[in-house]
Design a protein around this motif. Structure first.
Motif, PDB file in Angstrom:
ATOM      1  N   ALA A   1      40.164  41.470  40.075  1.00  0.00           N
ATOM      2  CA  ALA A   1      41.139  40.434  39.726  1.00  0.00           C
ATOM      3  C   ALA A   1      41.359  39.488  40.899  1.00  0.00           C
ATOM      4  N   GLU A   2      41.210  38.191  40.652  1.00  0.00           N
ATOM      5  CA  GLU A   2      41.284  37.205  41.730  1.00  0.00           C
ATOM      6  C   GLU A   2      42.690  36.662  41.954  1.00  0.00           C
ATOM      7  N   ASP A   3      43.576  36.833  41.004  1.00  0.00           N
ATOM      8  CA  ASP A   3      44.945  36.348  41.178  1.00  0.00           C
ATOM      9  C   ASP A   3      45.891  37.252  40.403  1.00  0.00           C
ATOM     10  N   TYR A   4      47.189  36.983  40.551  1.00  0.00           N
ATOM     11  CA  TYR A   4      48.186  37.863  39.931  1.00  0.00           C
ATOM     12  C   TYR A   4      48.079  37.855  38.415  1.00  0.00           C
ATOM     13  N   GLU A   5      47.860  36.711  37.844  1.00  0.00           N
ATOM     14  CA  GLU A   5      47.788  36.613  36.395  1.00  0.00           C
ATOM     15  C   GLU A   5      46.630  37.458  35.851  1.00  0.00           C
ATOM     16  N   SER A   6      45.495  37.407  36.533  1.00  0.00           N
ATOM     17  CA  SER A   6      44.346  38.214  36.106  1.00  0.00           C
ATOM     18  C   SER A   6      44.640  39.697  36.266  1.00  0.00           C
ATOM     19  N   LEU A   7      45.281  40.047  37.370  1.00  0.00           N
ATOM     20  CA  LEU A   7      45.636  41.435  37.617  1.00  0.00           C
ATOM     21  C   LEU A   7      46.548  41.964  36.514  1.00  0.00           C
ATOM     22  N   ARG A   8      47.557  41.184  36.177  1.00  0.00           N
ATOM     23  CA  ARG A   8      48.506  41.598  35.139  1.00  0.00           C
ATOM     24  C   ARG A   8      47.804  41.761  33.795  1.00  0.00           C
ATOM     25  N   SER A   9      46.933  40.826  33.461  1.00  0.00           N
ATOM     26  CA  SER A   9      46.216  40.877  32.197  1.00  0.00           C
ATOM     27  C   SER A   9      45.337  42.121  32.116  1.00  0.00           C
ATOM     28  N   VAL A  10      44.620  42.410  33.212  1.00  0.00           N
ATOM     29  CA  VAL A  10      43.752  43.594  33.264  1.00  0.00           C
ATOM     30  C   VAL A  10      44.571  44.868  33.104  1.00  0.00           C
TER      31      VAL A  10
END
Length: 216
Positions: free
Chosen positions: A86-95
């Protein structure tokens, strides 16, 4: 001489039966699964078969537990790889949310973060009461059981009235808790007090490490 005397004599003289092996063929006892009489040797064979069946059942159970643990371990590994990518917080949260819902079949997920260097807009960074912070800070292991804290229950939004059990996983930076991952289910027995929390703790460690990388 009564039965206790006979039993005591046999215990004190273990060579008696080996010296009188013919007794195994001459003496009879009731069949363990029926009324007919059988010899002592046959009775011993039945006892051994019963023990073998019991051991086979325990072995099958251990194999099943091992397979289940392997499956869970594979899901946790896959989650860790996706969190690392995950490259950013939004991607991390989605994953994170997608993994918990799809791989672990957790229908309701909520996250709260406090005391981070960086913050984002959105409910994940909404203010959290002091009582919830103290509760999370006192957790040594994930909490599993009934959703007693109404504030945490509200994090699940419109489905909150239907949540019957929760798992609350503290997120730590060293010894300090800086967030809480909340999992909710409509099933009262999905998360219960006596359940093992090893994998929940590992997921908490992974999520905390990923969040520290994104938020400081």
């Amino acid at each position: 001489m009564n039965a206790a005397d006979v039993a005591r004599y046999l215990k004190e003289n273990p060579d008696f039966l080996s010296d009188h092996g013919e007794l195994f063929a001459e003496l009879t006892v009731p069949h363990p699964h029926g009324g007919q009489a059988i010899s002592l040797s046959e009775r011993q064979l039945h006892a051994l078969r019963d023990k073998i069946r019991l051991l086979e059942g325990k072995l099958a159970e251990l194999i099943r537990f091992g397979e289940e643990n392997d499956e869970i371990g594979g899901k946790v590994h896959r989650m860790s790889l996706e969190l690392l990518a995950a490259e950013d917080y939004e991607s991390l949260r989605s994953v994170l949310f997608e993994s918990l819902r799809s791989d672990f079949s957790v229908p309701n997920v909520a996250l709260r973060v406090w005391n981070s260097v960086l913050t984002r807009a959105g409910e994940d960074f909404s203010p959290v009461s002091e009582s919830v912070r103290f509760f999370a800070g006192d957790l040594r292991h994930p909490y599993c059981g009934a959703p007693g804290n109404l504030e945490v229950l509200d994090w699940f939004g419109v489905v909150a009235p239907h949540v019957r059990s929760v798992a609350l996983v503290p997120l730590r930076r060293d010894a300090q808790v800086f967030g809480l991952l909340a999992l909710g289910s409509e099933e009262a027995e999905r998360f219960y007090a006596e359940m093992g929390t090893l994998y929940l703790s590992r997921i908490g460690d992974l999520v905390a490490a990923a969040l520290r990388r994104q938020l400081g």
